[in-house]
Design an enzyme around this catalytic site. Structure first.
Site, short mmCIF file in Angstrom:
data_model
loop_
_atom_site.label_atom_id
_atom_site.label_comp_id
_atom_site.label_asym_id
_atom_site.label_seq_id
_atom_site.Cartn_x
_atom_site.Cartn_y
_atom_site.Cartn_z
CG HIS A 92 -0.62 0.32 2.50
ND1 HIS A 92 -0.30 -0.63 3.45
CD2 HIS A 92 -0.47 1.50 3.12
CE1 HIS A 92 0.02 -0.03 4.58
NE2 HIS A 92 -0.09 1.26 4.41
CG ASN A 219 -7.64 -1.12 5.75
OD1 ASN A 219 -6.55 -1.36 6.30
ND2 ASN A 219 -7.92 0.07 5.24
CD1 TRP A 220 -8.59 0.65 8.73
CD2 TRP A 220 -6.93 0.90 10.20
NE1 TRP A 220 -7.90 1.80 8.41
CE2 TRP A 220 -6.89 1.98 9.30
CE3 TRP A 220 -5.97 0.84 11.24
CZ2 TRP A 220 -5.94 2.99 9.38
CZ3 TRP A 220 -5.03 1.85 11.31
CH2 TRP A 220 -5.01 2.90 10.39
CG ASP A 228 0.24 -3.99 2.77
OD1 ASP A 228 0.77 -3.52 1.76
OD2 ASP A 228 -0.53 -3.35 3.51
CG ASN A 334 -5.96 3.41 5.33
OD1 ASN A 334 -6.17 2.32 5.87
ND2 ASN A 334 -4.95 4.19 5.68
N GLY A 628 2.25 5.70 9.16
CA GLY A 628 3.64 6.09 8.94
C GLY A 628 4.57 4.94 9.31
CG ASN A 629 5.25 2.77 13.02
OD1 ASN A 629 4.71 3.35 13.95
ND2 ASN A 629 6.57 2.56 12.97
CB SER A 630 2.52 1.79 6.39
OG SER A 630 1.23 1.64 6.86
CG ASP A 647 -3.94 -2.10 9.22
OD1 ASP A 647 -3.99 -0.95 9.66
OD2 ASP A 647 -4.91 -2.66 8.67
N1 ASP Z 1 -2.21 1.07 8.11
C1 ASP Z 1 -1.48 2.16 8.67
C2 ASP Z 1 -0.79 2.99 7.64
O1 ASP Z 1 -1.22 3.01 6.53
C3 ASP Z 1 -0.56 1.72 9.72
C4 ASP Z 1 -1.19 2.00 11.02
O2 ASP Z 1 -1.86 3.04 11.12
O3 ASP Z 1 -1.02 1.22 11.92
O4 ASP Z 1 0.15 3.72 7.90
#
Ligand code: ASP
Length: 699
Positions: A92, A219-220, A228, A334, A628-630, A647
């Site tokens: 993503h 998602n989530w 991913d 998202n 941002g940790n993605s 995620d």
């Molecule tokens: N899915 C989130 C992202 O796109 C990651 C998260 O929020 O844990 O950055």
């Protein structure tokens, strides 16, 4: 060896301010997104007992370490995993780049992509990779700027902005830049120096049916079976320096890259999550959280839902357009589900109530002692007063900011209005915005903003309100007026700014001319609030630290951090326990043959082979992560890559406002699943060899 490492310790000046924050005990649980400079303050005997074999200096010695392999890629996290500049991140995170190379006839999103050799790697224009090179303590410089600015809060905020820019410009050079950022509400400031690479190329991406398996439904969520991941490569000029895309560029040789582990991790194992968490707000007041819960997230949910519906309706009959819109819709979807998770989580965790109780307790603590009463007696009230000022006008401010943020037409209109008033030429803005307009989204934004502005409580209206809503008698009419404005503007259709023959008569320009003073006042208000917060915030953090008696970590702000975590399941609700691992068998189990559970035939065939069902796909840990940790590399106790964070679970979306040992779980794709796909499903021997070959030991 030890001695050498000591030589490389950062100058004392960098460490000093944090010594003040390092008192007390290490937080018992895995809470915290720690700055590299805080790593030495960890409870090392406890971490060693949990299986961490690396030393503090091996992770970050003040100038470099394992963390140097964790890079930023357009706001996502990623990591170098080979000495030839191979970077792995989330599908993503690479989505826009994959989408940009896709057409209905050659749809890389659907088919996936694998460069047979480096010459086939596809330029990912607009993608930038940056490596952190070091941190300078610029707290004194920033404090000086604040002191010089005097008592006016807005002037203080502007002075800070100016000084920030100057300090950033000081070290800007080709291929290098810096950001100056506050931590702990401005109690300390750091200048983060970076190397920046612009030639980034797509190497491999799985088909969307793997990279997005489960789609928005999953998602989530946990249990999860999304592959991913995708791969890029960083290129540099033949002399090794960062350079824009050029055919003769060569793969970059990073100083640090991660070793890829085939061993994986088990329940109970320690992992580290390295990367660039975007934004958390852990030290907010009850009033500020109540604002988020009552208005901000519910409005975001409505707005994103309307924008998605608008774009979908607009593109339904046109395959090329609907393919082009996929990235935009994915991002909005998202955000929509994130807003839903926030609304549910803030309520379920009773965050406002908890904050109120904490604030009452804090007051008692502060009043209980003369010194504390003197130093901290007023700080909570000052903070609450600032938040209440925002609360009193939150609806209108949200709507005006949403208008400019989510409507390209509004931005274009604003630029033209500025030019008409003798400001900068509008053309660059018009050029930039025109290419990315979605009419359906524009209409949705304008309709919703107008509808809600019409309903604003009386005290939040201004002279603009009567002008905007003359003759409007209902919400529906207000929405229709907004929609009509989006439809009738000439800006969207204009091939160049000059073709808008009578800009002053254009409905969108006219709107933005009308709103100019409102937006200017809003900017002034924001600056004044920011300036006040620079005064109150650091004291609030100091009070929190003394009161809680714990070591402190700063809110996420897009800078490099480490989270220490344990592979762990959780209980989403009464009577249900989620183990921390999913497997290939689960992909087959979820397969319906229809998106988003439409596993490719190649995968289903490979999964049917003996033993393949047990291959791990995703795992949970109690890492402290956020957007941002993605793409964050997840490493084991020896620093080897075992997964990619992508995620969090639904019950942890509201974790941005407070970490919770019961429910804070992040989701990672297991690197063993990636390797299996690259070996048995879509064989990519060159890529596997690069990941696991003789060079594999991390640099
Ligand atoms: N899915 C989130 C992202 O796109 C990651 C998260 O929020 O844990 O950055």
């Amino acid at each position: 060896m030890r001695r050498l490492a000591r030589l490389f310790r950062p100058p004392l000046r960098v460490l000093l301010p944090l010594l003040a924050l390092a008192g007390g005990t290490w937080l018992a649980a895995d809470e915290g997104q720690w700055l590299p400079e805080q790593i030495r303050g960890f409870d090392w005997p406890a971490l060693r007992a949990r299986g961490l074999e690396l030393t503090a200096d091996e992770i970050w010695n003040g100038e470099e370490g394992l963390l140097s392999a964790a890079v930023n890629l357009n706001g996502c996290s990623a990591s170098f995993i080979s000495p030839r500049g191979l970077v792995v991140t989330n599908h993503h995170c690479g989505y826009g780049a994959i989408n940009a190379h896709s057409t209905p006839e050659n749809n890389l999103l659907e088919q996936g992509f694998l460069a047979a050799d480096p010459s086939e790697e596809l330029p990912a224009r607009g993608m930038r990779v940056s490596i952190v090179r070091g941190f300078d303590d610029v707290t004194a410089e920033m404090q000086e700027a604040m002191a010089e600015a005097g008592d006016d809060p807005a002037a203080r905020a502007r002075a800070v902005e100016r000084r920030r820019r100057e300090l950033e410009d000081e070290v800007r050079a080709p291929g290098a830049d810096a950001v100056v950022v506050p931590f702990f509400e401005g109690r300390i400031w750091r200048r983060i120096r970076r190397t920046v690479f612009e030639d980034v190329r797509l190497v491999c991406a799985p088909p969307a049916a793997i990279g997005e398996y489960g789609g928005e439904e999953d998602n989530w969520m946990w249990p999860r079976h999304t592959g991913d991941f995708c791969f890029f490569r960083v290129y540099v000029a033949p002399d090794g320096t960062p350079a824009p895309y050029a055919e003769e560029n060569v793969p970059y040789h990073p100083e640090r890259w991660l070793e890829v582990s085939e061993e994986g991790v088990e329940e109970g194992d320690l992992v580290l999550i390295l990367g660039y968490p975007g934004r958390t707000e852990r030290y907010l007041s009850s009033v500020a959280v109540a604002m988020r819960e009552s208005w901000y997230y519910p409005m975001r949910e409505r707005l994103f839902r309307a924008m998605i519906a608008g774009i979908e309706a607009e593109t339904a009959a046109d395959p090329a357009a609907s393919l082009r819109a996929r990235s935009r819709i994915k991002g909005l979807a998202n955000g929509l589900k994130n807003a839903q998770g926030m609304i549910a989580g803030l309520a379920r965790n009773r965050v406002v109530e908890r904050k109120e109780a904490e604030e009452a307790e804090f007051r008692r603590w502060a009043q209980n002692d003369n010194r504390r009463a003197r130093v901290y007696g007023r700080v909570l009230d000052e903070l609450l007063e600032l938040d209440r000022r925002e609360l009193a006008r939150q609806e209108r401010d949200f709507l005006f900011e949403a208008l400019v943020r989510y409507s390209g037409l509004a931005r274009m209109g604003r630029a033209v209005a500025a030019e008409l008033a003798g400001g900068e030429p509008a053309e660059p803005v018009l050029r930039r915005e025109r290419g990315r307009l979605w009419a359906g989204s524009e209409e949705a934004v304008l309709a919703l903003v107008f509808e809600e502005l019409w309903r604003l409580p009386e005290p939040q209206r201004g002279p603009w309100w009567d002008l905007l809503f003359a003759g409007v008698g209902s919400r529906a009419e207000a929405a229709a007026a907004g929609r009509a404005r989006a439809r009738s503007t000439a800006l969207a259709a204009a091939a160049a700014w000059q073709e808008v023959t009578d800009p002053a008569a254009d409905p969108m320009v006219e709107l933005m001319v009308l709103l100019r003073p409102v937006l200017a006042e809003l900017a002034e208000f924001r600056a004044a609030q920011a300036g006040e917060r620079l005064r109150v915030g650091p004291r609030w953090i100091a009070a929190q630290e003394e009161w809680r008696g714990e070591r402190f970590y700063p809110d996420a702000n897009g800078t490099l951090r480490v989270s220490v975590a344990t592979v762990k399941g959780y209980q989403p609700r009464d009577g249900v326990w989620y183990p921390p691992r999913t497997t290939v068998a689960g992909i087959v189990e979820k397969h319906t043959g229809r998106p988003p559970f439409d596993a490719p035939d190649e995968l289903l065939a490979a999964a049917a082979r003996p033993g393949r069902g047990e291959i791990p796909v995703c795992f949970l840990s109690d890492g402290d992560t956020t957007g941002g940790n993605s793409g964050s590399p997840v490493v084991d106790g020896r620093g080897r890559l075992v997964g990619l964070n992508f995620d969090r679970v639904f019950e942890n979306v509201a974790g941005d406002y407070g970490w919770n040992p019961e429910r804070s779980r992040n989701i990672s794709v297991d690197i063993r699943y990636v390797l299996w796909l690259l070996r048995e499903v879509y064989p990519a021997p060159r890529l596997v060899a690069e990941m696991l070959g003789p060079d594999r030991r991390g640099g």
